[in-house]
Design a protein around this motif. Sequence first.
Motif, PDB file in Angstrom:
ATOM      1  N   PHE A   1      -1.681   6.910  -3.747  1.00  0.00           N
ATOM      2  CA  PHE A   1      -1.579   6.457  -2.360  1.00  0.00           C
ATOM      3  C   PHE A   1      -2.801   6.875  -1.557  1.00  0.00           C
ATOM      4  O   PHE A   1      -3.512   7.798  -1.924  1.00  0.00           O
ATOM      5  CB  PHE A   1      -0.308   7.016  -1.712  1.00  0.00           C
ATOM      6  CG  PHE A   1       0.950   6.470  -2.328  1.00  0.00           C
ATOM      7  CD1 PHE A   1       1.336   5.166  -2.097  1.00  0.00           C
ATOM      8  CD2 PHE A   1       1.721   7.246  -3.176  1.00  0.00           C
ATOM      9  CE1 PHE A   1       2.480   4.648  -2.680  1.00  0.00           C
ATOM     10  CE2 PHE A   1       2.874   6.741  -3.763  1.00  0.00           C
ATOM     11  CZ  PHE A   1       3.249   5.444  -3.505  1.00  0.00           C
TER      12      PHE A   1
ATOM     13  N   ASN B   1       0.817  -1.208   0.000  1.00  0.00           N
ATOM     14  CA  ASN B   1       0.000   0.000   0.000  1.00  0.00           C
ATOM     15  C   ASN B   1       0.854   1.262   0.000  1.00  0.00           C
ATOM     16  O   ASN B   1       0.495   2.265  -0.603  1.00  0.00           O
ATOM     17  CB  ASN B   1      -0.890  -0.026   1.250  1.00  0.00           C
ATOM     18  CG  ASN B   1      -1.987   1.008   1.225  1.00  0.00           C
ATOM     19  OD1 ASN B   1      -2.530   1.296   0.157  1.00  0.00           O
ATOM     20  ND2 ASN B   1      -2.311   1.568   2.373  1.00  0.00           N
ATOM     21  N   GLU B   2       2.002   1.206   0.679  1.00  0.00           N
ATOM     22  CA  GLU B   2       2.801   2.421   0.825  1.00  0.00           C
ATOM     23  C   GLU B   2       3.978   2.501  -0.149  1.00  0.00           C
ATOM     24  O   GLU B   2       4.649   3.520  -0.207  1.00  0.00           O
ATOM     25  CB  GLU B   2       3.287   2.547   2.284  1.00  0.00           C
ATOM     26  CG  GLU B   2       2.093   2.669   3.227  1.00  0.00           C
ATOM     27  CD  GLU B   2       2.466   3.052   4.645  1.00  0.00           C
ATOM     28  OE1 GLU B   2       3.538   3.661   4.836  1.00  0.00           O
ATOM     29  OE2 GLU B   2       1.681   2.737   5.556  1.00  0.00           O
ATOM     30  N   VAL B   3       4.244   1.419  -0.867  1.00  0.00           N
ATOM     31  CA  VAL B   3       5.325   1.493  -1.870  1.00  0.00           C
ATOM     32  C   VAL B   3       4.749   1.635  -3.274  1.00  0.00           C
ATOM     33  O   VAL B   3       5.212   2.459  -4.061  1.00  0.00           O
ATOM     34  CB  VAL B   3       6.261   0.267  -1.794  1.00  0.00           C
ATOM     35  CG1 VAL B   3       7.319   0.335  -2.899  1.00  0.00           C
ATOM     36  CG2 VAL B   3       6.938   0.200  -0.435  1.00  0.00           C
ATOM     37  N   LEU B   4       3.729   0.847  -3.582  1.00  0.00           N
ATOM     38  CA  LEU B   4       3.165   0.901  -4.937  1.00  0.00           C
ATOM     39  C   LEU B   4       1.766   1.513  -4.985  1.00  0.00           C
ATOM     40  O   LEU B   4       1.320   1.971  -6.039  1.00  0.00           O
ATOM     41  CB  LEU B   4       3.148  -0.503  -5.543  1.00  0.00           C
ATOM     42  CG  LEU B   4       4.544  -1.056  -5.866  1.00  0.00           C
ATOM     43  CD1 LEU B   4       4.464  -2.509  -6.292  1.00  0.00           C
ATOM     44  CD2 LEU B   4       5.234  -0.231  -6.933  1.00  0.00           C
TER      45      LEU B   4
ATOM     46  N   THR C   1       2.866   9.138   1.762  1.00  0.00           N
ATOM     47  CA  THR C   1       2.397   8.104   2.684  1.00  0.00           C
ATOM     48  C   THR C   1       2.608   8.478   4.151  1.00  0.00           C
ATOM     49  O   THR C   1       2.303   7.692   5.039  1.00  0.00           O
ATOM     50  CB  THR C   1       3.096   6.756   2.420  1.00  0.00           C
ATOM     51  OG1 THR C   1       4.497   6.908   2.686  1.00  0.00           O
ATOM     52  CG2 THR C   1       2.917   6.315   0.982  1.00  0.00           C
TER      53      THR C   1
ATOM     54  N   LEU D   1       1.708   7.062  -9.173  1.00  0.00           N
ATOM     55  CA  LEU D   1       1.183   6.127  -8.177  1.00  0.00           C
ATOM     56  C   LEU D   1       0.116   6.814  -7.339  1.00  0.00           C
ATOM     57  O   LEU D   1       0.194   8.011  -7.084  1.00  0.00           O
ATOM     58  CB  LEU D   1       2.319   5.627  -7.283  1.00  0.00           C
ATOM     59  CG  LEU D   1       3.465   4.919  -8.005  1.00  0.00           C
ATOM     60  CD1 LEU D   1       4.561   4.540  -7.012  1.00  0.00           C
ATOM     61  CD2 LEU D   1       2.976   3.688  -8.733  1.00  0.00           C
TER      62      LEU D   1
ATOM     63  N   TYR E   1      -6.162   3.221   7.077  1.00  0.00           N
ATOM     64  CA  TYR E   1      -6.010   2.576   8.374  1.00  0.00           C
ATOM     65  C   TYR E   1      -6.978   3.201   9.377  1.00  0.00           C
ATOM     66  O   TYR E   1      -7.022   4.416   9.528  1.00  0.00           O
ATOM     67  CB  TYR E   1      -4.567   2.727   8.882  1.00  0.00           C
ATOM     68  CG  TYR E   1      -3.523   2.311   7.874  1.00  0.00           C
ATOM     69  CD1 TYR E   1      -3.700   1.170   7.084  1.00  0.00           C
ATOM     70  CD2 TYR E   1      -2.362   3.054   7.691  1.00  0.00           C
ATOM     71  CE1 TYR E   1      -2.748   0.793   6.149  1.00  0.00           C
ATOM     72  CE2 TYR E   1      -1.401   2.678   6.760  1.00  0.00           C
ATOM     73  CZ  TYR E   1      -1.602   1.556   5.990  1.00  0.00           C
ATOM     74  OH  TYR E   1      -0.667   1.186   5.065  1.00  0.00           O
TER      75      TYR E   1
ATOM     76  N   TRP F   1      -6.778   1.656   0.839  1.00  0.00           N
ATOM     77  CA  TRP F   1      -6.864   1.025   2.161  1.00  0.00           C
ATOM     78  C   TRP F   1      -6.489   2.062   3.212  1.00  0.00           C
ATOM     79  O   TRP F   1      -5.322   2.377   3.378  1.00  0.00           O
ATOM     80  CB  TRP F   1      -5.883  -0.158   2.193  1.00  0.00           C
ATOM     81  CG  TRP F   1      -6.039  -1.086   3.354  1.00  0.00           C
ATOM     82  CD1 TRP F   1      -7.184  -1.376   4.036  1.00  0.00           C
ATOM     83  CD2 TRP F   1      -5.016  -1.889   3.948  1.00  0.00           C
ATOM     84  NE1 TRP F   1      -6.931  -2.301   5.012  1.00  0.00           N
ATOM     85  CE2 TRP F   1      -5.619  -2.638   4.973  1.00  0.00           C
ATOM     86  CE3 TRP F   1      -3.661  -2.049   3.690  1.00  0.00           C
ATOM     87  CZ2 TRP F   1      -4.885  -3.528   5.757  1.00  0.00           C
ATOM     88  CZ3 TRP F   1      -2.943  -2.937   4.469  1.00  0.00           C
ATOM     89  CH2 TRP F   1      -3.554  -3.671   5.488  1.00  0.00           C
TER      90      TRP F   1
END
Lengths: 304, 500
Positions: free
Chosen positions: B22, A259-262, B340, B20, B28, B26
């Motif tokens: 982010f 989730n946090e890299v791609l 992120t 990309l 949290y 998903w």
Amino acid sequence: MSERSIVRPDFRHSPSIDQVGAEERAARFTKRSIKKESKLQGLHLALSMIDLTTLEGKDTPGKVKQLCYKAMHPHDALEGLPTVAAVCVFPSMVGIAKKALEGSKIKVASVATAFPSGQSTRDVKLRDTKYAVAEGADEVDMVISRGKFLAGEYNFVFDEIAAIKEACGNARLKVILETGELGSLDKVRRASDIAMHAGADFIKTSTGKIQPAATMPVTLVMLEAIRDFYYETGIQIGMKPAGGISKSKAALHYLVMLNEVLGADWMTNEWFRFGASSLANDVLMQLAKEATGRYQSADYFSID
Amino acid sequence: MATTKKTATKKVAKKAAPSLKFNTAWEYAPALEGTSHVTIAPQYELFIDGKFVKPESGKYFNTINPATEANLSSIAEANAADVDKAVKAARKAYNGAWGKMSGAERAKYIFRISRMIQEKARELCVIETLDGGKPIRESRDIDIPLAANHFFYYAGWADKLDYAFPNRKPTSLGVAGQIIPWNFPLLMAAWKIAPALATGNTVVLKPAETTPLTALKLAEIIQECDLPPGVVNILTGAGATGAALVQHNDINKIAFTGSTEVGKLIQQACAGSSKKLTLELGGKAANIIFEDAPLDQAVEGIINGIFFNQGHVCCAGSRLFVQESVYKTVLRKLKDRMATLIVGNPLDKNTDIGAINSKQQLDTIHKYITIGKKEGAEMYQTDINLPRKGFYCKPTLFTDVAQSSRIAQEEIFGPVLTVQTFRTEDEVIEKANNTPYGLSAGVWTDKGSKIFNLTTKIRAGVVWANTYNKFDPTSPFGGYKESGYGREGGLQGLAGYLHI
């Protein structure tokens, strides 16, 4: 053949990786605390990404058929569960699995190319691959020639992957690097670059026959390679950590990393898989716990 | 040379530039650390001579939670009379039981403090986060364990001082006045108190006015550890309290961590006195990325360098230097990583960047962001919503920054990074050293010889190679030039508290 121009860079120039830094970064993902609805969502996703695997000398049609039923019906006591992504077997079992999975959307993946060692001739590997595809494999999991790779014969490895890719036809090709035999994260990165440039649709860590199998730092380095390749070419490559991921908590850590890299585009089973045999039951156990508030005995979950 | 060979015929149709996405697939769910195990009294007094006593000043000030602006507790404000009382208690303890005690006995007390910090770690880290705004992940994993480790480490030195400096008979100084900042409240208290006690001195410590709570909790721990009264005294208050401490005649040593501006005032005040002085002041560290660096790890080092503790770090890697040949790649990776970062409630275990410590500091950061924009630098901030209540700042990058820009010269002490490029090793060494500060630096390269070349030429107390913001009690820390003098941590950290 995919519509993809093949460029062969000088793989000696793959970016270098600092092991200490990669390990620290990987550890940081495990600090994310996944609770409540995000946990439920993560568990569903993890289940849907599993390549349910049996790769043993003692595999029989009966065993494979049972595994296929499990793939389609992971735990009917719980409603609304996804199926797994694929069933992964040896080429000789592809026909059985194909038939057993008929009518479902579950893919049949087959290992090939003299799995797991890869120690055979190109000709044998190509025939192995073609046989699996002819039997109906939707996906082929090949192994690279680690000996040639470690001897620095990158062009050999590249050509072999490209040839297998061609033999795959429409089947998607997963290239197993067997990272436990490569010895360093620099080499993992280099092998990832070779595989992607040579035509891999997925890159995969391990056969499951060698320790260590998938680890978070290794997977991180491969995800970063996929990201760089994507920025360079616009082509999306999938990732499959395999071997050693048997607990839900670990699977959630991998998903956090993904989730946090791609990011969002990879958060589906089209682009990410877990190669695992025992992970499914742990995920099911956690899902049952989320639904009922209690942990159930392991005896409530089928062993296939 | 790279051998390029095209074997396929069809070319991929040019699509939009790859990017990309982010934070969409998903999210949290909140994962808040509980606070039910924490006790914060509505009011705290001064800790003098082993007891909590009301201030002579009769005054109290509030300490708030910067994440919510809610009041946490009312804190006594020490004036000159209180300082005098505390120094007298410290002197009495020094002349009495503590001064006569053997090193081995002192070590037992120090060891006990570290054990007690570990036992109360869960409470201490939540209080640190409530009072200071730092993410619970950092106070839990870094601040509190490191604070305990400093006491552990210096406990070990207490009976070995005769062997620390060959052919010397080191002796203690007497009463140490110590003034600490708000960025690592308990950790800075540990950095100051542990070596002072190990070397046989007694202490009057003043925590920062925005973050007094963990120091007061430490006072409770010290009381529980049964240290002889007066060995450690803790006086809360603002600048005036610190000034009274610095000016007190019966103090043998001043140790200060804080801004360069205040450090200079303290040095002036101590001039002509016999007070021994160590200063750990500001910084504007260069974090240098060479083209042969492991770039993904370097990007993580940039993130840790500037966004750790909201950038409230004197050794923050606030000036990023990237070799031009990899500039675009590094910037792309940096922006993806920044996307992120989770900014928000410091008590959430998933929070990466918490609240800015105070309204005053937030104003300072905003002032510099405005200056940066006026100077013509290009600003980049991540696209996130900040909580409406509390003091928050988006992680910020400035590119197209000149060496002469104020944002590249002055310490901002917030999550603001300036990015400059360079071409050669000599150029970057010159630029890195071209600052009044010299506390720390970072070097990222795969080549060992380059690391050694830079570490010998960069005038900074700490130079990290292929890592950043790593701290350990065994490693000395301190500055060059206007970043101060004296070392804290390690064997060298003993010297500031001894006649050698």
